[in-house]
Design a protein around this motif. Structure first.
Motif, short mmCIF file in Angstrom:
data_model
loop_
_atom_site.label_atom_id
_atom_site.label_comp_id
_atom_site.label_asym_id
_atom_site.label_seq_id
_atom_site.Cartn_x
_atom_site.Cartn_y
_atom_site.Cartn_z
N ALA A 57 0.83 -1.21 0.00
CA ALA A 57 0.00 0.00 0.00
C ALA A 57 0.86 1.25 0.00
O ALA A 57 0.58 2.22 -0.72
CB ALA A 57 -0.93 -0.01 1.21
N GLU A 58 1.91 1.26 0.80
CA GLU A 58 2.80 2.42 0.85
C GLU A 58 3.53 2.63 -0.47
O GLU A 58 3.80 3.78 -0.86
CB GLU A 58 3.81 2.24 1.99
CG GLU A 58 3.17 2.33 3.38
CD GLU A 58 4.17 2.05 4.49
OE1 GLU A 58 5.28 1.53 4.16
OE2 GLU A 58 3.87 2.34 5.65
N ALA A 59 3.82 1.55 -1.17
CA ALA A 59 4.48 1.65 -2.48
C ALA A 59 3.52 2.06 -3.58
O ALA A 59 3.96 2.41 -4.68
CB ALA A 59 5.16 0.32 -2.83
N GLY A 60 2.22 2.00 -3.32
CA GLY A 60 1.22 2.37 -4.32
C GLY A 60 0.78 1.23 -5.21
O GLY A 60 -0.16 1.39 -6.00
N GLU A 61 1.45 0.09 -5.11
CA GLU A 61 1.12 -1.05 -5.97
C GLU A 61 -0.26 -1.63 -5.62
O GLU A 61 -1.04 -1.99 -6.51
CB GLU A 61 2.19 -2.14 -5.82
CG GLU A 61 3.55 -1.77 -6.38
CD GLU A 61 3.52 -1.66 -7.89
OE1 GLU A 61 2.76 -2.41 -8.53
OE2 GLU A 61 4.26 -0.83 -8.43
N LEU A 62 -0.55 -1.72 -4.34
CA LEU A 62 -1.80 -2.33 -3.90
C LEU A 62 -3.01 -1.57 -4.43
O LEU A 62 -3.91 -2.15 -5.03
CB LEU A 62 -1.84 -2.39 -2.37
CG LEU A 62 -3.08 -3.04 -1.75
CD1 LEU A 62 -3.10 -4.53 -2.06
CD2 LEU A 62 -3.09 -2.82 -0.25
#
Length: 259
Positions: A57-62
């Motif tokens: 989530a923090e990486a934006g992938e989720l």
């Protein structure tokens, strides 16, 4: 009197919520216990899965992959509900058409989803059109069967009343026909949402470059079980939020007249 009634209504509701939370905590506890006993990277505990979910989530992938999947789910769901409802109502209202097309309906109900997905990708290429078509075709027969039963159960007495009082086709449709069909439409919608998103994941795993299904396919190739469970859990949570925040209130509002 009304306050007492409201208090009685809140009691069972809070009771169901409490039991749901207890059941969920028990499931998480059992999961953690099995993970501790197994001590294997192929059986991660809930804490590890949540950590992976937060990292993605923090990486934006989720969020990016969930959004891509939800868009496909939305388009496929709308197409399947519209076409399936139209077919089901037609079959329910016209017995001759029902007798002729019933075999077709049974055929498509038993046609494996995987076959439809592969054929759509072969015929239309690895495109969004092929993906959405494959999902919609898998769901349309189920919607048609449910709505056919709804059309068969329409009250002839109510239709005759509407004719006697000269309601007209629009008023009859709005105040007589559609209210009777709401429970069947609701059943088709709720089961449809559960089925559509599962098929979308398979479609993405086979031929898309983004989405939850694509990520699950990559994680499978790497035997990354925590990643598989984190994406699966995150998407289940999102679907449940949609169910409780959108679908259930809409159904409750549409069926309010029955209470």
């Amino acid at each position: 009197m009304r306050q007492a009634h409201n208090a009685q209504a809140r009691g069972p509701r809070l009771g169901r919520l409490g039991w749901s939370l207890i059941s969920l905590l028990a499931l998480v506890g059992l999961w953690e216990l099995i993970a501790l006993i197994a001590q294997s990277r192929y059986m991660p505990g809930p804490t590890e899965v949540v950590q992976v979910m937060i990292r993605e989530a923090e990486a934006g992938e989720l969020w990016g992959n969930i959004a891509a999947t939800l868009i496909r789910v939305a388009f496929s769901f709308v197409v399947a509900m519209f076409i399936g409802s139209a077919i089901g109502l037609a079959l329910g209202r016209y017995p001759m058409a029902d007798r002729f097309f019933d075999t077709w309906l049974i055929f498509f109900l038993n046609l494996p989803a995987l076959v439809i997905i592969v054929l759509c990708y072969i015929w239309f290429g690895l495109t969004e059109v092929a993906a959405i078509t494959a999902v919609a075709v898998n769901k349309i027969p189920n919607v048609a069967v449910t709505m056919r039963e709804g059309a068969r159960s329409l009250s002839k007495d109510l239709n005759e009343m509407a004719h006697v009082y000269r309601f007209g086709w629009w008023k009859t449709l709005r105040h007589v026909t559609l209210p009777q069909l709401v429970p069947f439409f609701a059943a088709a919608a709720r089961s449809g949402l559960a089925l559509v998103w599962k098929i979308v994941l398979v479609v993405e795993a086979f031929g898309r470059s983004d989405g939850v299904g694509h990520q699950l396919n990559i994680a499978f190739q790497l035997f990354d079980v925590p990643m598989i469970l984190s994406y699966a859990l995150a998407f289940i949570i999102v679907v449940q939020i949609i169910e409780m925040a959108i679908i259930q209130p809409l159904i409750a509002r549409a069926t309010k007249w029955r209470r």
